[in-house]
Design an enzyme around this catalytic site. Structure first.
Site, PDB file in Angstrom:
ATOM      1  N   GLY A  71     -44.430 -40.405 -36.048  1.00  0.00           N
ATOM      2  CA  GLY A  71     -43.150 -40.472 -36.738  1.00  0.00           C
ATOM      3  C   GLY A  71     -42.065 -39.663 -36.038  1.00  0.00           C
ATOM      4  O   GLY A  71     -40.916 -40.111 -35.929  1.00  0.00           O
ATOM      5  N   THR A  72     -42.420 -38.483 -35.562  1.00  0.00           N
ATOM      6  CA  THR A  72     -41.416 -37.616 -34.924  1.00  0.00           C
ATOM      7  C   THR A  72     -40.833 -38.298 -33.697  1.00  0.00           C
ATOM      8  O   THR A  72     -39.611 -38.336 -33.505  1.00  0.00           O
ATOM      9  CB  THR A  72     -42.067 -36.268 -34.531  1.00  0.00           C
ATOM     10  OG1 THR A  72     -42.588 -35.666 -35.723  1.00  0.00           O
ATOM     11  CG2 THR A  72     -41.068 -35.340 -33.869  1.00  0.00           C
ATOM     12  N   ASN A 151     -40.287 -37.307 -48.166  1.00  0.00           N
ATOM     13  CA  ASN A 151     -41.654 -36.799 -48.024  1.00  0.00           C
ATOM     14  C   ASN A 151     -41.980 -35.670 -48.993  1.00  0.00           C
ATOM     15  O   ASN A 151     -43.136 -35.402 -49.259  1.00  0.00           O
ATOM     16  CB  ASN A 151     -41.892 -36.324 -46.589  1.00  0.00           C
ATOM     17  CG  ASN A 151     -40.778 -35.470 -46.061  1.00  0.00           C
ATOM     18  OD1 ASN A 151     -39.628 -35.905 -46.000  1.00  0.00           O
ATOM     19  ND2 ASN A 151     -41.102 -34.252 -45.693  1.00  0.00           N
ATOM     20  N   GLN A 179     -43.205 -42.211 -44.926  1.00  0.00           N
ATOM     21  CA  GLN A 179     -43.891 -42.060 -46.221  1.00  0.00           C
ATOM     22  C   GLN A 179     -43.880 -43.355 -47.028  1.00  0.00           C
ATOM     23  O   GLN A 179     -44.788 -43.584 -47.823  1.00  0.00           O
ATOM     24  CB  GLN A 179     -43.220 -40.955 -47.052  1.00  0.00           C
ATOM     25  CG  GLN A 179     -43.318 -39.569 -46.438  1.00  0.00           C
ATOM     26  CD  GLN A 179     -44.728 -38.987 -46.452  1.00  0.00           C
ATOM     27  OE1 GLN A 179     -45.617 -39.438 -47.181  1.00  0.00           O
ATOM     28  NE2 GLN A 179     -44.956 -37.979 -45.625  1.00  0.00           N
ATOM     29  N   SER A 199     -45.812 -43.989 -39.046  1.00  0.00           N
ATOM     30  CA  SER A 199     -46.799 -43.081 -38.461  1.00  0.00           C
ATOM     31  C   SER A 199     -48.180 -43.427 -39.022  1.00  0.00           C
ATOM     32  O   SER A 199     -48.322 -43.602 -40.243  1.00  0.00           O
ATOM     33  CB  SER A 199     -46.430 -41.651 -38.824  1.00  0.00           C
ATOM     34  OG  SER A 199     -47.411 -40.760 -38.370  1.00  0.00           O
ATOM     35  N   HIS A 201     -51.009 -41.668 -39.291  1.00  0.00           N
ATOM     36  CA  HIS A 201     -51.848 -40.724 -40.046  1.00  0.00           C
ATOM     37  C   HIS A 201     -51.453 -40.574 -41.514  1.00  0.00           C
ATOM     38  O   HIS A 201     -52.145 -39.915 -42.281  1.00  0.00           O
ATOM     39  CB  HIS A 201     -51.920 -39.354 -39.335  1.00  0.00           C
ATOM     40  CG  HIS A 201     -50.707 -38.489 -39.445  1.00  0.00           C
ATOM     41  ND1 HIS A 201     -50.644 -37.433 -40.329  1.00  0.00           N
ATOM     42  CD2 HIS A 201     -49.523 -38.487 -38.786  1.00  0.00           C
ATOM     43  CE1 HIS A 201     -49.472 -36.817 -40.183  1.00  0.00           C
ATOM     44  NE2 HIS A 201     -48.784 -37.445 -39.254  1.00  0.00           N
ATOM     45  N   THR A 237     -49.229 -44.313 -20.322  1.00  0.00           N
ATOM     46  CA  THR A 237     -50.389 -45.173 -20.570  1.00  0.00           C
ATOM     47  C   THR A 237     -50.636 -45.251 -22.072  1.00  0.00           C
ATOM     48  O   THR A 237     -50.693 -44.230 -22.748  1.00  0.00           O
ATOM     49  CB  THR A 237     -51.634 -44.577 -19.874  1.00  0.00           C
ATOM     50  OG1 THR A 237     -51.318 -44.462 -18.499  1.00  0.00           O
ATOM     51  CG2 THR A 237     -52.857 -45.452 -20.081  1.00  0.00           C
ATOM     52  N   CYS A 325     -44.160 -30.149 -44.762  1.00  0.00           N
ATOM     53  CA  CYS A 325     -45.609 -30.175 -44.574  1.00  0.00           C
ATOM     54  C   CYS A 325     -45.994 -29.747 -43.172  1.00  0.00           C
ATOM     55  O   CYS A 325     -47.155 -29.500 -42.888  1.00  0.00           O
ATOM     56  CB  CYS A 325     -46.124 -31.587 -44.834  1.00  0.00           C
ATOM     57  SG  CYS A 325     -45.275 -32.831 -43.887  1.00  0.00           S
TER      58      CYS A 325
HETATM   59  N1  PLP Z   1     -40.861 -38.409 -41.189  1.00  0.00           N
HETATM   60  C1  PLP Z   1     -41.391 -38.159 -42.389  1.00  0.00           C
HETATM   61  C2  PLP Z   1     -40.675 -38.619 -43.620  1.00  0.00           C
HETATM   62  C3  PLP Z   1     -42.603 -37.470 -42.505  1.00  0.00           C
HETATM   63  O1  PLP Z   1     -43.112 -37.212 -43.699  1.00  0.00           O
HETATM   64  C4  PLP Z   1     -43.255 -37.054 -41.315  1.00  0.00           C
HETATM   65  C5  PLP Z   1     -44.505 -36.280 -41.365  1.00  0.00           C
HETATM   66  O2  PLP Z   1     -44.671 -35.396 -42.160  1.00  0.00           O
HETATM   67  C6  PLP Z   1     -42.666 -37.369 -40.062  1.00  0.00           C
HETATM   68  C7  PLP Z   1     -41.466 -38.049 -40.041  1.00  0.00           C
HETATM   69  C8  PLP Z   1     -43.315 -36.981 -38.788  1.00  0.00           C
HETATM   70  O3  PLP Z   1     -44.406 -37.827 -38.520  1.00  0.00           O
HETATM   71  P1  PLP Z   1     -45.517 -37.413 -37.444  1.00  0.00           P
HETATM   72  O4  PLP Z   1     -46.333 -36.328 -38.071  1.00  0.00           O
HETATM   73  O5  PLP Z   1     -46.299 -38.669 -37.200  1.00  0.00           O
HETATM   74  O6  PLP Z   1     -44.792 -36.956 -36.215  1.00  0.00           O
END
Ligand code: PLP
Length: 386
Positions: A71-72, A151, A179, A199, A201, A237, A325
């Site tokens: 996600g980041t 989130n 989320q 994301s 996970h 890769t 988190c």
């Molecule tokens: N955006 C939101 C709303 C999230 O809740 C999170 C993770 O907590 C992220 C982005 C970041 O995702 P990742 O942990 O896959 O980098």
């Protein structure tokens, strides 16, 4: 003692079927997806199958899905990638005050690079108003980035309306759906979305893999340079096992989405009603109904959120505070502060986040345990009134 995992917004357990699907790609199917030989082709085919699954879940086409490390990275690629590619058209970006730090800190970085960013306020329930978006739009606005659901407090934003406003003003619309994905219907076409982050996970897939949807024809620049993978937008890769895991997680999640969402919602309702009825001076953060099926977020007067998390942990229950988190930050949550909650109250927050793997028995156990945990902490709290 039961072990109860109620911190699914932080991360989720990988579905055993996802693990099973991934395993061959560490072992006999270890090829590099760019190689021409059979090992490479096998990896490439598996990756393309995952791409099709992710695309279908969003009503997108395979070409529009770029695999990332999570996600980041998806948020960074979307926001920086659009900003730098379109700076000849304007330098203004609109986002909300309650975004994840992956969005907020990217916007702060862009401010240091000469972009101007509007951070929209939210209502006391954590909702961005369409009016505020309209008022913030200027001729210089190139991008609006508002998350599909928050989130921390789980509030769902009016993304379709916001996307339409962005388009009316010829700006692009990005939404962080990390989320929200698979917890509410999302259709990039109907919802006027140009870019969308997910994301693995958070949906019972592996960590370190995600995707960015980029609408065909969108002018975007990479943020990393190298071998030109993923249509030149994300060199390196490919993480084939992770991508296969993401695809499997999406396939499973979509298969039972309606039933899973209804069950999580029923568990969430039992938790919200149970806590508010059993514990005096307790409040729900966020909107009562416009919230994700798996999120309940409370504040308890005269209680420190971290202390409550530890107290529940001693009873085998994993939860988190209202704060991000991803960090061990003790600052009150920027999301709760943006909702107008006083810092001392924001510190007494608790996020309970469910997944399809939770049960009503676990909910009942939590409701049995939490009143005593709060009472114990209030007895030793030096603060008895505000
Ligand atoms: N955006 C939101 C709303 C999230 O809740 C999170 C993770 O907590 C992220 C982005 C970041 O995702 P990742 O942990 O896959 O980098």
């Amino acid at each position: 003692m039961p072990k109860v995992y109620f911190d699914n917004s932080a991360t989720t357990r990988v579905d055993p079927k996802v693990v099973e699907a991934m395993l061959p790609f560490f072992d006999e199917k270890f090829g590099n997806a760019s190689s021409l030989h059979s090992f490479g082709r096998e990896a490439q085919e598996a990756m393309e199958e995952a791409r099709r699954i992710v695309a279908k879940a969003l009503n997108a086409t395979s070409r529009e899905i770029i695999f990332t490390s999570g996600g980041t990275e998806s948020d960074n690629l979307a926001i920086q990638g659009i900003a730098f590619a379109n700076k000849d058209r304007g330098n203004h970006i609109i986002t909300s005050a309650i975004e994840h730090h992956a969005v907020l800190h990217t916007c702060r970085f862009l401010e240091s690079q000469g972009f101007s960013v509007t951070y929209l306020p939210v209502s006391s329930e954590g909702i961005v108003s369409e009016e505020a978006v309209k008022e913030a739009m200027t001729r210089q606005t190139i991008l609006v980035s508002v998350m599909a659901a928050n989130n921390e407090i789980g509030t769902i934003q009016p993304i379709r309306a916001i996307g339409e406003i962005a388009h009316d003003y010829k700006a692009l619309f990005h939404t962080d759906a990390v989320q929200a994905f698979l917890k509410m219907p999302i259709d990039v076409f109907k919802d006027s979305i140009d870019l969308l982050s997910i994301s693995a996970h958070k949906i019972h897939g592996p960590k370190g893999v995600g995707a960015l949807y980029v609408r065909n024809g969108t002018k975007i620049r990479p943020i990393m340079y190298g071998g030109g993978h993923e249509r030149g937008l994300r060199s390196s890769t490919e993480n084939v096992s992770g991508i296969v895991g993401l695809g499997k997680a999406v396939e499973i999640g979509r298969g039972n989405m309606i039933e899973d969402v209804e069950r999580m919602k029923a568990m969430r309702e039992r938790i919200i009603d149970g806590v508010l009825h059993r514990i005096p001076d307790s409040y729900l953060n966020g909107h009562r109904y416009k919230r994700l099926c798996n999120n309940a977020n409370f504040r308890f007067d005269f209680v420190e959120g971290e202390a409550l998390v530890l107290q529940l942990d001693m009873k085998g229950i994993a939860t988190s505070t209202g704060s991000a988190c991803s960090t061990k930050d003790l600052e009150p949550s920027h999301v709760l502060l943006a909702c107008g909650i006083r810092p001392e109250q924001a510190r007494g927050s608790l996020r309970v986040s469910l997944s399809r793997m939770n049960t009503f028995e676990e909910v009942n156990y939590f409701l049995d345990v939490i009143p005593d945990a709060v009472t114990t902490l209030r007895k030793i709290s030096p603060i008895k009134s505000w």
